[in-house]
Design a protein around this motif. Structure first.
Motif, PDB file in Angstrom:
ATOM      1  N   GLY A   1       0.796  -1.224   0.000  1.00 30.42           N
ATOM      2  CA  GLY A   1       0.000   0.000   0.000  1.00 30.42           C
ATOM      3  C   GLY A   1       0.824   1.267   0.000  1.00 30.42           C
ATOM      4  N   SER A   2       2.135   1.153  -0.229  1.00 29.20           N
ATOM      5  CA  SER A   2       3.009   2.333  -0.252  1.00 29.20           C
ATOM      6  C   SER A   2       2.649   3.262  -1.401  1.00 29.20           C
ATOM      7  CB  SER A   2       4.471   1.909  -0.421  1.00 29.20           C
ATOM      8  OG  SER A   2       4.893   1.059   0.622  1.00 29.20           O
ATOM      9  N   LEU A   3       2.934   4.540  -1.224  1.00 29.80           N
ATOM     10  CA  LEU A   3       2.774   5.501  -2.316  1.00 29.80           C
ATOM     11  C   LEU A   3       4.043   5.533  -3.158  1.00 29.80           C
ATOM     12  CD1 LEU A   3       0.986   8.426  -0.453  1.00 29.80           C
ATOM     13  CD2 LEU A   3       0.001   6.952  -2.212  1.00 29.80           C
ATOM     14  N   THR A   4       3.866   5.621  -4.482  1.00 25.45           N
ATOM     15  CA  THR A   4       4.982   5.663  -5.419  1.00 25.45           C
ATOM     16  C   THR A   4       4.826   6.865  -6.342  1.00 25.45           C
ATOM     17  OG1 THR A   4       3.787   4.359  -7.063  1.00 25.45           O
ATOM     18  CG2 THR A   4       5.085   3.136  -5.422  1.00 25.45           C
ATOM     19  N   VAL A   5       5.776   7.013  -7.256  1.00 25.99           N
ATOM     20  CA  VAL A   5       5.667   8.058  -8.277  1.00 25.99           C
ATOM     21  C   VAL A   5       4.341   7.939  -9.029  1.00 25.99           C
ATOM     22  CG1 VAL A   5       6.602   8.797 -10.517  1.00 25.99           C
ATOM     23  CG2 VAL A   5       8.147   8.434  -8.583  1.00 25.99           C
ATOM     24  N   ASP A   6       4.028   6.724  -9.470  1.00 29.35           N
ATOM     25  CA  ASP A   6       2.816   6.533 -10.273  1.00 29.35           C
ATOM     26  C   ASP A   6       1.544   6.714  -9.452  1.00 29.35           C
ATOM     27  OD1 ASP A   6       4.249   6.076 -12.593  1.00 29.35           O
ATOM     28  OD2 ASP A   6       4.289   3.898 -12.331  1.00 29.35           O
TER      29      ASP A   6
ATOM     30  N   TYR B   1       5.902   6.475   1.793  1.00 24.34           N
ATOM     31  CA  TYR B   1       6.332   6.487   0.394  1.00 24.34           C
ATOM     32  C   TYR B   1       7.322   5.347   0.183  1.00 24.34           C
ATOM     33  CZ  TYR B   1       4.161  11.017  -0.447  1.00 24.34           C
ATOM     34  OH  TYR B   1       3.241  12.024  -0.614  1.00 24.34           O
ATOM     35  N   PHE B   2       7.201   4.667  -0.954  1.00 21.55           N
ATOM     36  CA  PHE B   2       8.027   3.487  -1.212  1.00 21.55           C
ATOM     37  C   PHE B   2       9.492   3.883  -1.380  1.00 21.55           C
ATOM     38  CE2 PHE B   2       9.680  -0.012  -3.861  1.00 21.55           C
ATOM     39  CZ  PHE B   2       9.314  -1.079  -3.048  1.00 21.55           C
ATOM     40  N   PRO B   3      10.390   3.270  -0.609  1.00 23.49           N
ATOM     41  CA  PRO B   3      11.810   3.645  -0.697  1.00 23.49           C
ATOM     42  C   PRO B   3      12.510   2.956  -1.868  1.00 23.49           C
ATOM     43  CG  PRO B   3      11.520   1.970   0.978  1.00 23.49           C
ATOM     44  CD  PRO B   3      10.137   2.263   0.437  1.00 23.49           C
ATOM     45  N   GLY B   4      13.563   3.560  -2.377  1.00 21.75           N
ATOM     46  CA  GLY B   4      14.363   2.918  -3.412  1.00 21.75           C
ATOM     47  C   GLY B   4      15.022   3.916  -4.337  1.00 21.75           C
TER      48      GLY B   4
ATOM     49  N   ARG C   1      13.363   8.902 -10.131  1.00 16.45           N
ATOM     50  CA  ARG C   1      12.199   9.260 -10.959  1.00 16.45           C
ATOM     51  C   ARG C   1      11.475  10.494 -10.429  1.00 16.45           C
ATOM     52  NH1 ARG C   1       8.347   4.331 -11.645  1.00 16.45           N
ATOM     53  NH2 ARG C   1       7.216   5.856 -12.892  1.00 16.45           N
ATOM     54  N   GLY C   2      11.920  10.982  -9.293  1.00 18.50           N
ATOM     55  CA  GLY C   2      11.383  12.238  -8.785  1.00 18.50           C
ATOM     56  C   GLY C   2      10.252  12.093  -7.795  1.00 18.50           C
ATOM     57  N   ILE C   3      10.380  11.131  -6.852  1.00 20.90           N
ATOM     58  CA  ILE C   3       9.316  10.934  -5.868  1.00 20.90           C
ATOM     59  C   ILE C   3       9.073  12.195  -5.042  1.00 20.90           C
ATOM     60  CG2 ILE C   3      10.893   9.994  -4.130  1.00 20.90           C
ATOM     61  CD1 ILE C   3       7.211   8.967  -4.748  1.00 20.90           C
ATOM     62  N   ILE C   4      10.062  13.048  -4.912  1.00 24.19           N
ATOM     63  CA  ILE C   4       9.869  14.290  -4.148  1.00 24.19           C
ATOM     64  C   ILE C   4       8.793  15.139  -4.809  1.00 24.19           C
ATOM     65  CG2 ILE C   4      10.952  16.455  -3.425  1.00 24.19           C
ATOM     66  CD1 ILE C   4      13.595  14.888  -3.202  1.00 24.19           C
ATOM     67  N   ASN C   5       8.951  15.394  -6.107  1.00 21.53           N
ATOM     68  CA  ASN C   5       7.959  16.201  -6.812  1.00 21.53           C
ATOM     69  C   ASN C   5       6.619  15.499  -6.920  1.00 21.53           C
ATOM     70  OD1 ASN C   5       9.291  18.568  -7.237  1.00 21.53           O
ATOM     71  ND2 ASN C   5       9.528  18.334  -9.437  1.00 21.53           N
TER      72      ASN C   5
END
Length: 522
Positions: A337-342, A370-373, A379-383
């Motif tokens: 259930g983690s949040l990712t870029v997509d 948020y999903f780590p990696g 891919r810009g998980i911050i934005n």
């Protein structure tokens, strides 16, 4: 003396012209569509709209271009059918492109009619539905008129947030038409026969040397699973059009109306008797959140958006007490259930649609963060993650969260796990854990030395873990701090949310500061 034709003669002339405009493409083209199990432009309208409701406009439009031999290729309607009709008695505007006319290419009048019907939808405050079957601009007419085909982009932007815009892709759709689709709210595609692309396989092979089939490059499954461009992938064209009808049933006609309401005959305060059995108490065990959502909404009627893309987040439309709501739910079946870029993009876009059209938002929270990696960071998980926060804070519609289990770290804020980000009401189940990080990680960080020094380190770790969960991450403590409004049983979840919405339907939120528009992190 002038010899005028009789009314009967003039009427017959008009009848013949209208007959010629009915299906102006080649018979061979229509036969091929039928052989491939596909529908023609008018048959698609017949499936989409209520019987006998379609009123056509611009049937006799015809290109005025003469260059490049176009004076010998004029066709009534210029390859597009526009007009208005009803879906379940509710008015919509629509256009349907005919891929058998000049290859479905968009000439000046074709493009002008796309623009005109979209403009009419805006003026009348009704949804616009685009049935697309075009490879893009007609080369012979590319510079035919200043306000020709590209003007559709301007109308798409004008319509955005004013009336729902829905696009259905049939055949190979590219160029300016696919960009127009991308500017609309929802895109439907058909498996194996729909393709959406900017550059085709031959050009890619010539420029980059990469070899790929049309289906692998631009097919519905690619856009349903990898790019997220397709919100719904249908098995065939009839399924696609019926799905569009179903989507429309959940939506208001425009941004001035309240959320759509219908009679569902489902008890608004019905206890969710199976909810507690659906969700494992152990936060490390997975379950399908869609099962919980189905029990929550009226009659288990849930229209999922992007079901095969970013599966860690489930979104879609349901009804509570007959009123449409938007559902946002972490799904532990995927990446816990983690949040990712997509899934961040998926969340933010859907939240902004719901807010634009006054649809209340319900959030089911089971998120470890948020999903780590390395891939996610690069891919810009911050934005992308910030888009979630922006959309959540910006939205003024009623927002209600239910913390089911995990609610950790940045995911806690992003999913509305507590009230700080303009969440109107927040509830927690007895299984809810709200913390900066999961209990196991927190115990290892906080009590690592103590555990290592113990005669039985594993036993000591389990003791500390139990103590930490009871004292620091339990929902009662979160309610003590006003992170949550109440701790509720799984069975009463539906009734409590319905009662909350009965109040929040009267909500008048504080206006945002005056500004032209915000600058969401894109």
């Amino acid at each position: 003396m002038t010899n005028y034709a009789t009314m009967e003669e003039l009427s017959e002339k008009m009848r013949l012209a209208n007959e010629a405009a009915h299906l102006p493409g080649s018979a061979k083209g229509y036969e091929k569509l039928k052989a491939d199990g596909r529908l023609n432009a008018r048959e698609r309208l017949d499936v989409l709209l209520d019987p006998g409701s379609f009123v056509e406009l611009g049937r006799l439009a015809q290109s005025t271009q003469h260059e490049f031999g176009m004076d010998k290729k004029k066709v009534l309607g210029d390859g597009i059918i526009i007009g208005h009709g009803t879906i379940d008695g509710r008015m919509v505007c629509v256009y349907s492109e005919d891929g058998t006319v000049l290859g479905g290419s968009v000439g000046v009048f074709h493009g002008r009619m796309m623009t005109e019907i979209t403009d009419l939808a805006i003026k009348c405050g009704v949804p616009i539905i685009n049935l697309m079957d075009s490879p893009g601009a007609r080369i012979q007419e590319a510079l035919g008129e200043v306000y020709g085909p590209p003007n559709i982009f301007y109308q798409n932007v004008r319509a955005s947030g004013v009336v729902p815009q829905i696009s259905a892709i049939f055949g190979n759709v590219a160029g300016l038409v696919i960009y127009s689709a991308a500017l609309t709210d929802f895109i439907f595609m058909v498996d194996q026969t729909s393709h959406a692309l900017i550059t085709g396989p031959e050009v890619i092979r010539t420029i980059s040397g990469e070899d790929i089939t049309m289906e692998d490059l631009a097919g519905a499954s690619v856009h349903g699973e990898k790019t997220g461009i397709a919100d719904y992938v249908a098995t065939d064209e009839v399924d696609c059009l019926l799905a569009v009808r179903r989507l429309v049933s959940f939506l208001p006609a425009n941004n001035v109306e309240g959320p759509r309401r219908v009679e569902t005959q489902d008890d608004p305060y019905r206890p969710m008797t199976n909810a507690g059995d659906l969700v494992p108490v152990d936060p490390g065990l997975a379950f399908d959140m869609r099962d919980l959502v189905a029990e929550f909404v009226d009659n288990e009627d849930f229209f999922e958006i992007e079901p095969d893309f970013a599966g860690e987040l489930t979104i879609g439309f349901g009804r509570l007490a007959g009123t449409t709501v938007g559902i946002f739910a972490n799904n532990p079946l995927h990446l816990a259930g983690s949040l990712t870029v997509d899934s961040s993009d998926k969340f933010a876009r859907f939240m902004r649609f719901c807010d634009a059209f006054n649809i209340p938002c319900i959030l089911f929270v089971d998120v470890p963060g948020y999903f780590p990696g390395i891939d996610q960071e690069h891919r810009g998980i911050i934005n992308h993650g910030a888009k979630v926060l922006y959309a959540l804070c910006e939205a003024t519609v009623p927002k209600i969260s239910i913390v089911v289990r995990k609610c950790y770290g940045g995911g806690m804020l992003a999913m509305g796990g507590h009230k700080s980000l303009r969440i109107d009401q927040a509830f927690g189940w007895p299984t809810a854990e709200l913390a900066t990080m999961g209990a196991e990680a927190a115990v290892n960080v906080l009590y690592g030395a103590d555990i290592r020094a113990a005669s039985d380190p594993e036993q000591r770790r389990l003791e500390l873990l139990q103590e930490y969960r009871e004292e620091h991450s339990n929902p009662v403590r979160a309610a003590n701090k006003r992170f949550l409004d109440d701790v509720i049983s799984p069975a009463e979840t539906r009734a409590r949310v319905v009662r909350a919405l009965e109040l929040l339907s009267r909500k008048k939120d504080d206006p945002l500061p005056a500004k032209k528009h915000g600058n969401i992190p894109l």
